[in-house]
Design a protein around this motif. Structure first.
Motif, short mmCIF file in Angstrom:
data_model
loop_
_atom_site.label_atom_id
_atom_site.label_comp_id
_atom_site.label_asym_id
_atom_site.label_seq_id
_atom_site.Cartn_x
_atom_site.Cartn_y
_atom_site.Cartn_z
N GLY A 1 0.88 -1.21 0.07
CA GLY A 1 0.11 -0.08 -0.05
C GLY A 1 0.58 1.36 0.03
N ALA A 2 2.14 0.99 0.29
CA ALA A 2 2.87 2.39 -0.16
C ALA A 2 2.51 3.25 -1.36
CB ALA A 2 4.43 2.16 0.13
N VAL A 3 2.43 4.37 -1.21
CA VAL A 3 2.16 5.06 -2.69
C VAL A 3 3.37 5.55 -3.33
CG1 VAL A 3 -0.07 5.83 -1.92
CG2 VAL A 3 1.67 7.25 -1.47
N GLN A 4 4.67 5.69 -2.64
CA GLN A 4 5.87 5.87 -3.32
C GLN A 4 7.01 5.63 -2.68
OE1 GLN A 4 6.45 10.32 -4.11
NE2 GLN A 4 8.53 9.86 -4.23
N VAL A 5 7.88 4.65 -3.09
CA VAL A 5 8.85 4.20 -2.57
C VAL A 5 10.20 4.89 -3.23
CG1 VAL A 5 10.28 2.21 -2.18
CG2 VAL A 5 7.75 2.19 -2.27
N ASP A 6 11.17 5.48 -2.59
CA ASP A 6 12.22 6.13 -2.97
C ASP A 6 13.51 5.36 -2.56
OD1 ASP A 6 11.10 8.35 -4.75
OD2 ASP A 6 10.80 9.11 -2.80
N CYS A 7 14.31 5.25 -3.38
CA CYS A 7 15.58 4.50 -2.90
C CYS A 7 17.04 5.33 -2.80
CB CYS A 7 16.12 3.30 -4.13
SG CYS A 7 14.71 2.30 -4.30
N ALA A 8 17.82 5.10 -1.81
CA ALA A 8 19.10 5.55 -1.63
C ALA A 8 20.42 4.71 -1.59
CB ALA A 8 18.99 6.77 -0.45
N ASP A 9 21.38 5.04 -1.90
CA ASP A 9 22.56 4.22 -1.64
C ASP A 9 23.56 4.90 -1.17
OD1 ASP A 9 24.75 2.83 -2.37
OD2 ASP A 9 24.59 2.65 -4.39
N ARG A 10 24.26 4.24 -0.01
CA ARG A 10 25.04 5.11 0.75
C ARG A 10 26.32 5.14 0.10
NH1 ARG A 10 26.07 3.48 6.66
NH2 ARG A 10 27.77 4.59 6.04
N ARG A 11 26.76 4.46 -1.05
CA ARG A 11 28.07 4.10 -1.59
C ARG A 11 28.52 5.63 -2.23
NH1 ARG A 11 29.36 -0.24 -5.97
NH2 ARG A 11 27.73 0.56 -6.86
N LYS A 12 29.48 5.83 -2.09
CA LYS A 12 29.68 7.45 -2.59
C LYS A 12 30.27 7.30 -4.09
CE LYS A 12 29.64 9.63 1.24
NZ LYS A 12 28.38 10.01 1.36
N ASN A 13 30.74 6.09 -4.70
CA ASN A 13 30.96 6.12 -6.15
C ASN A 13 30.02 5.14 -6.79
OD1 ASN A 13 31.63 3.58 -5.02
ND2 ASN A 13 33.16 3.21 -6.02
N ARG A 14 29.70 5.59 -8.41
CA ARG A 14 28.93 4.89 -9.14
C ARG A 14 27.64 4.80 -8.71
NH1 ARG A 14 31.40 -0.94 -9.56
NH2 ARG A 14 29.16 -1.22 -10.08
N PRO A 15 26.94 5.91 -8.69
CA PRO A 15 25.59 5.79 -8.12
C PRO A 15 24.70 4.91 -9.09
CG PRO A 15 26.14 7.99 -8.75
CD PRO A 15 27.55 7.27 -8.87
N ARG A 16 23.63 4.27 -8.84
CA ARG A 16 22.71 3.43 -9.55
C ARG A 16 21.68 4.44 -9.93
NH1 ARG A 16 25.08 -0.35 -11.78
NH2 ARG A 16 23.07 -1.39 -12.09
N LYS A 17 21.14 4.09 -11.11
CA LYS A 17 19.91 4.61 -11.80
C LYS A 17 18.93 4.44 -10.82
CE LYS A 17 16.91 4.79 -15.86
NZ LYS A 17 16.60 4.15 -16.99
N GLY A 18 18.05 5.53 -10.52
CA GLY A 18 17.07 5.48 -9.46
C GLY A 18 17.49 5.42 -8.05
#
Length: 86
Positions: free
Chosen positions: A65-82
């Protein structure tokens, strides 16, 4: 919550295997399911190599039921799409 059915470490797998391993490996505890309805959620992963874990978790959060899910990555290099780096 990680299910015990799959205990293969994601870091030992290739991209296709990571996705397959992550699907069905996570569940949301029943006591939290009603808390997710209509909410926005942020998932923070330590390292999002292929994004398989984030995608699997985002999928079950949306199913709950979550209406929005955002993702974050703690790694400092090569951020992933999204993902954003935090």
């Amino acid at each position: 919550e990680r299910m015990s059915g799959s205990d293969t470490a994601q870091k030992t797998l290739g991209a296709a295997q990571r996705s397959e391993n992550a699907q069905g490996s996570y569940v949301i505890s029943r006591r939290f399911q009603s808390d997710l309805r209509g909410k926005s959620v942020v998932i923070i992963d330590d390292i999002a190599t292929t994004g398989a874990t984030l995608a699997a978790c985002a999928s079950i959060l949306k199913e709950a039921g979550a209406v929005q899910v955002d993702c974050a990555d703690r790694r400092k290099n090569r951020p992933r799409k999204g993902c954003v780096t935090v």
